[in-house]
Scaffold this motif. Sequence first.
Motif, PDB file in Angstrom:
ATOM      1  N   PHE A  21       0.845  -1.176   0.000  1.00  0.00           N
ATOM      2  CA  PHE A  21       0.000   0.000   0.000  1.00  0.00           C
ATOM      3  C   PHE A  21       0.894   1.244   0.000  1.00  0.00           C
ATOM      4  CE2 PHE A  21      -2.370   3.408   1.981  1.00  0.00           C
ATOM      5  CZ  PHE A  21      -3.540   3.371   1.250  1.00  0.00           C
ATOM      6  N   PRO A  22       0.559   2.249  -0.769  1.00  0.00           N
ATOM      7  CA  PRO A  22      -0.662   2.455  -1.542  1.00  0.00           C
ATOM      8  C   PRO A  22      -0.572   1.940  -2.985  1.00  0.00           C
ATOM      9  CG  PRO A  22       0.559   4.489  -1.553  1.00  0.00           C
ATOM     10  CD  PRO A  22       1.355   3.490  -0.730  1.00  0.00           C
ATOM     11  N   LEU A  25      -2.426  -2.978  -5.955  1.00  0.00           N
ATOM     12  CA  LEU A  25      -3.733  -2.714  -6.564  1.00  0.00           C
ATOM     13  C   LEU A  25      -4.537  -3.984  -6.839  1.00  0.00           C
ATOM     14  CD1 LEU A  25      -2.539   0.102  -8.997  1.00  0.00           C
ATOM     15  CD2 LEU A  25      -3.718   0.360  -6.813  1.00  0.00           C
ATOM     16  N   ASP A  27      -6.552  -6.810  -4.470  1.00  0.00           N
ATOM     17  CA  ASP A  27      -6.964  -7.186  -3.116  1.00  0.00           C
ATOM     18  C   ASP A  27      -7.080  -8.692  -2.945  1.00  0.00           C
ATOM     19  OD1 ASP A  27      -7.191  -4.491  -2.313  1.00  0.00           O
ATOM     20  OD2 ASP A  27      -9.209  -4.382  -3.155  1.00  0.00           O
ATOM     21  N   LYS A  42     -10.029  -5.718  -7.375  1.00  0.00           N
ATOM     22  CA  LYS A  42      -9.616  -4.492  -6.696  1.00  0.00           C
ATOM     23  C   LYS A  42     -10.875  -3.774  -6.233  1.00  0.00           C
ATOM     24  CE  LYS A  42      -7.516  -0.682  -5.431  1.00  0.00           C
ATOM     25  NZ  LYS A  42      -7.151  -0.633  -4.038  1.00  0.00           N
ATOM     26  N   VAL A  44     -12.315  -0.551  -5.068  1.00  0.00           N
ATOM     27  CA  VAL A  44     -11.913   0.854  -5.183  1.00  0.00           C
ATOM     28  C   VAL A  44     -12.573   1.641  -4.054  1.00  0.00           C
ATOM     29  CG1 VAL A  44     -11.831   2.862  -6.693  1.00  0.00           C
ATOM     30  CG2 VAL A  44     -11.670   0.558  -7.681  1.00  0.00           C
ATOM     31  N   SER A  45     -11.756   2.146  -3.154  1.00  0.00           N
ATOM     32  CA  SER A  45     -12.241   2.836  -1.965  1.00  0.00           C
ATOM     33  C   SER A  45     -12.137   4.346  -2.129  1.00  0.00           C
ATOM     34  CB  SER A  45     -11.381   2.394  -0.776  1.00  0.00           C
ATOM     35  OG  SER A  45     -11.501   3.283   0.293  1.00  0.00           O
ATOM     36  N   GLU A  48      -8.694   5.942  -1.399  1.00  0.00           N
ATOM     37  CA  GLU A  48      -7.498   5.777  -2.236  1.00  0.00           C
ATOM     38  C   GLU A  48      -6.795   7.131  -2.335  1.00  0.00           C
ATOM     39  OE1 GLU A  48      -6.645   2.794  -3.342  1.00  0.00           O
ATOM     40  OE2 GLU A  48      -8.530   1.699  -3.207  1.00  0.00           O
ATOM     41  N   TYR A  50      -5.004   8.625  -4.531  1.00  0.00           N
ATOM     42  CA  TYR A  50      -5.042   9.365  -5.800  1.00  0.00           C
ATOM     43  C   TYR A  50      -6.318  10.170  -5.989  1.00  0.00           C
ATOM     44  CZ  TYR A  50      -7.165   4.843  -6.977  1.00  0.00           C
ATOM     45  OH  TYR A  50      -7.911   3.693  -6.962  1.00  0.00           O
ATOM     46  N   MET A  61     -10.745   6.925 -11.004  1.00  0.00           N
ATOM     47  CA  MET A  61      -9.499   6.167 -10.923  1.00  0.00           C
ATOM     48  C   MET A  61      -8.690   6.423 -12.183  1.00  0.00           C
ATOM     49  SD  MET A  61      -8.986   2.079 -10.382  1.00  0.00           S
ATOM     50  CE  MET A  61      -7.396   1.407  -9.920  1.00  0.00           C
ATOM     51  N   PRO A 107     -15.089   5.676  -6.740  1.00  0.00           N
ATOM     52  CA  PRO A 107     -15.114   5.056  -5.408  1.00  0.00           C
ATOM     53  C   PRO A 107     -16.363   4.190  -5.237  1.00  0.00           C
ATOM     54  CG  PRO A 107     -14.522   7.372  -5.241  1.00  0.00           C
ATOM     55  CD  PRO A 107     -14.932   7.134  -6.672  1.00  0.00           C
TER      56      PRO A 107
END
Length: 155
Positions: A21-22, A25, A27, A42, A44-45, A48, A50, A61, A107
């Motif tokens: 992390f980070p 990419l 999980d 992945k 996507v939270s 993140e 970025y 993303m 997200p």
Amino acid sequence: MTDLASVIGPDEILMRLPHRFPFLLVDRAHSYVEGESITGIKCVSAGEPYFQGHFPENPVMPGVLMIEALAQTGALLMSKTLDADISNTVILFIGVDRARFRKPVRPGDVLEMPVRVVANRRGLFRFEGDALVNGVKVADAAFSATSAQRQGEAS
């Protein structure tokens, strides 16, 4: 439905990939077929890092990170197929032949990334991969990777 026995969880991913992390990419993964294919996941939270700059009012993303997530999924496939030990082997992403971005990833989305080997010649793996959200293709790419001996630590 995925057979839980075939799920590759975070512990094995951390054992097989050097990313953390980070920049990690992937999980989890499933549907591994030695030398042929794997599907990375992945989640996507909103947390993140970025998203703070890409774009704060309309978080998307970055496409290059979707390609990196596909490449990491391919590296996981290579690592399992070659039974690579990351303490002395590094898997290197060496090229992207084409990439297409079709829809934004935001997200809360879950990227499902089926990656398949299209050629393996003398340790040069060529892949094709898709990135899907809810079964809809959001990106795809053709890319390649190889493995090499990890260089020793400088004293």
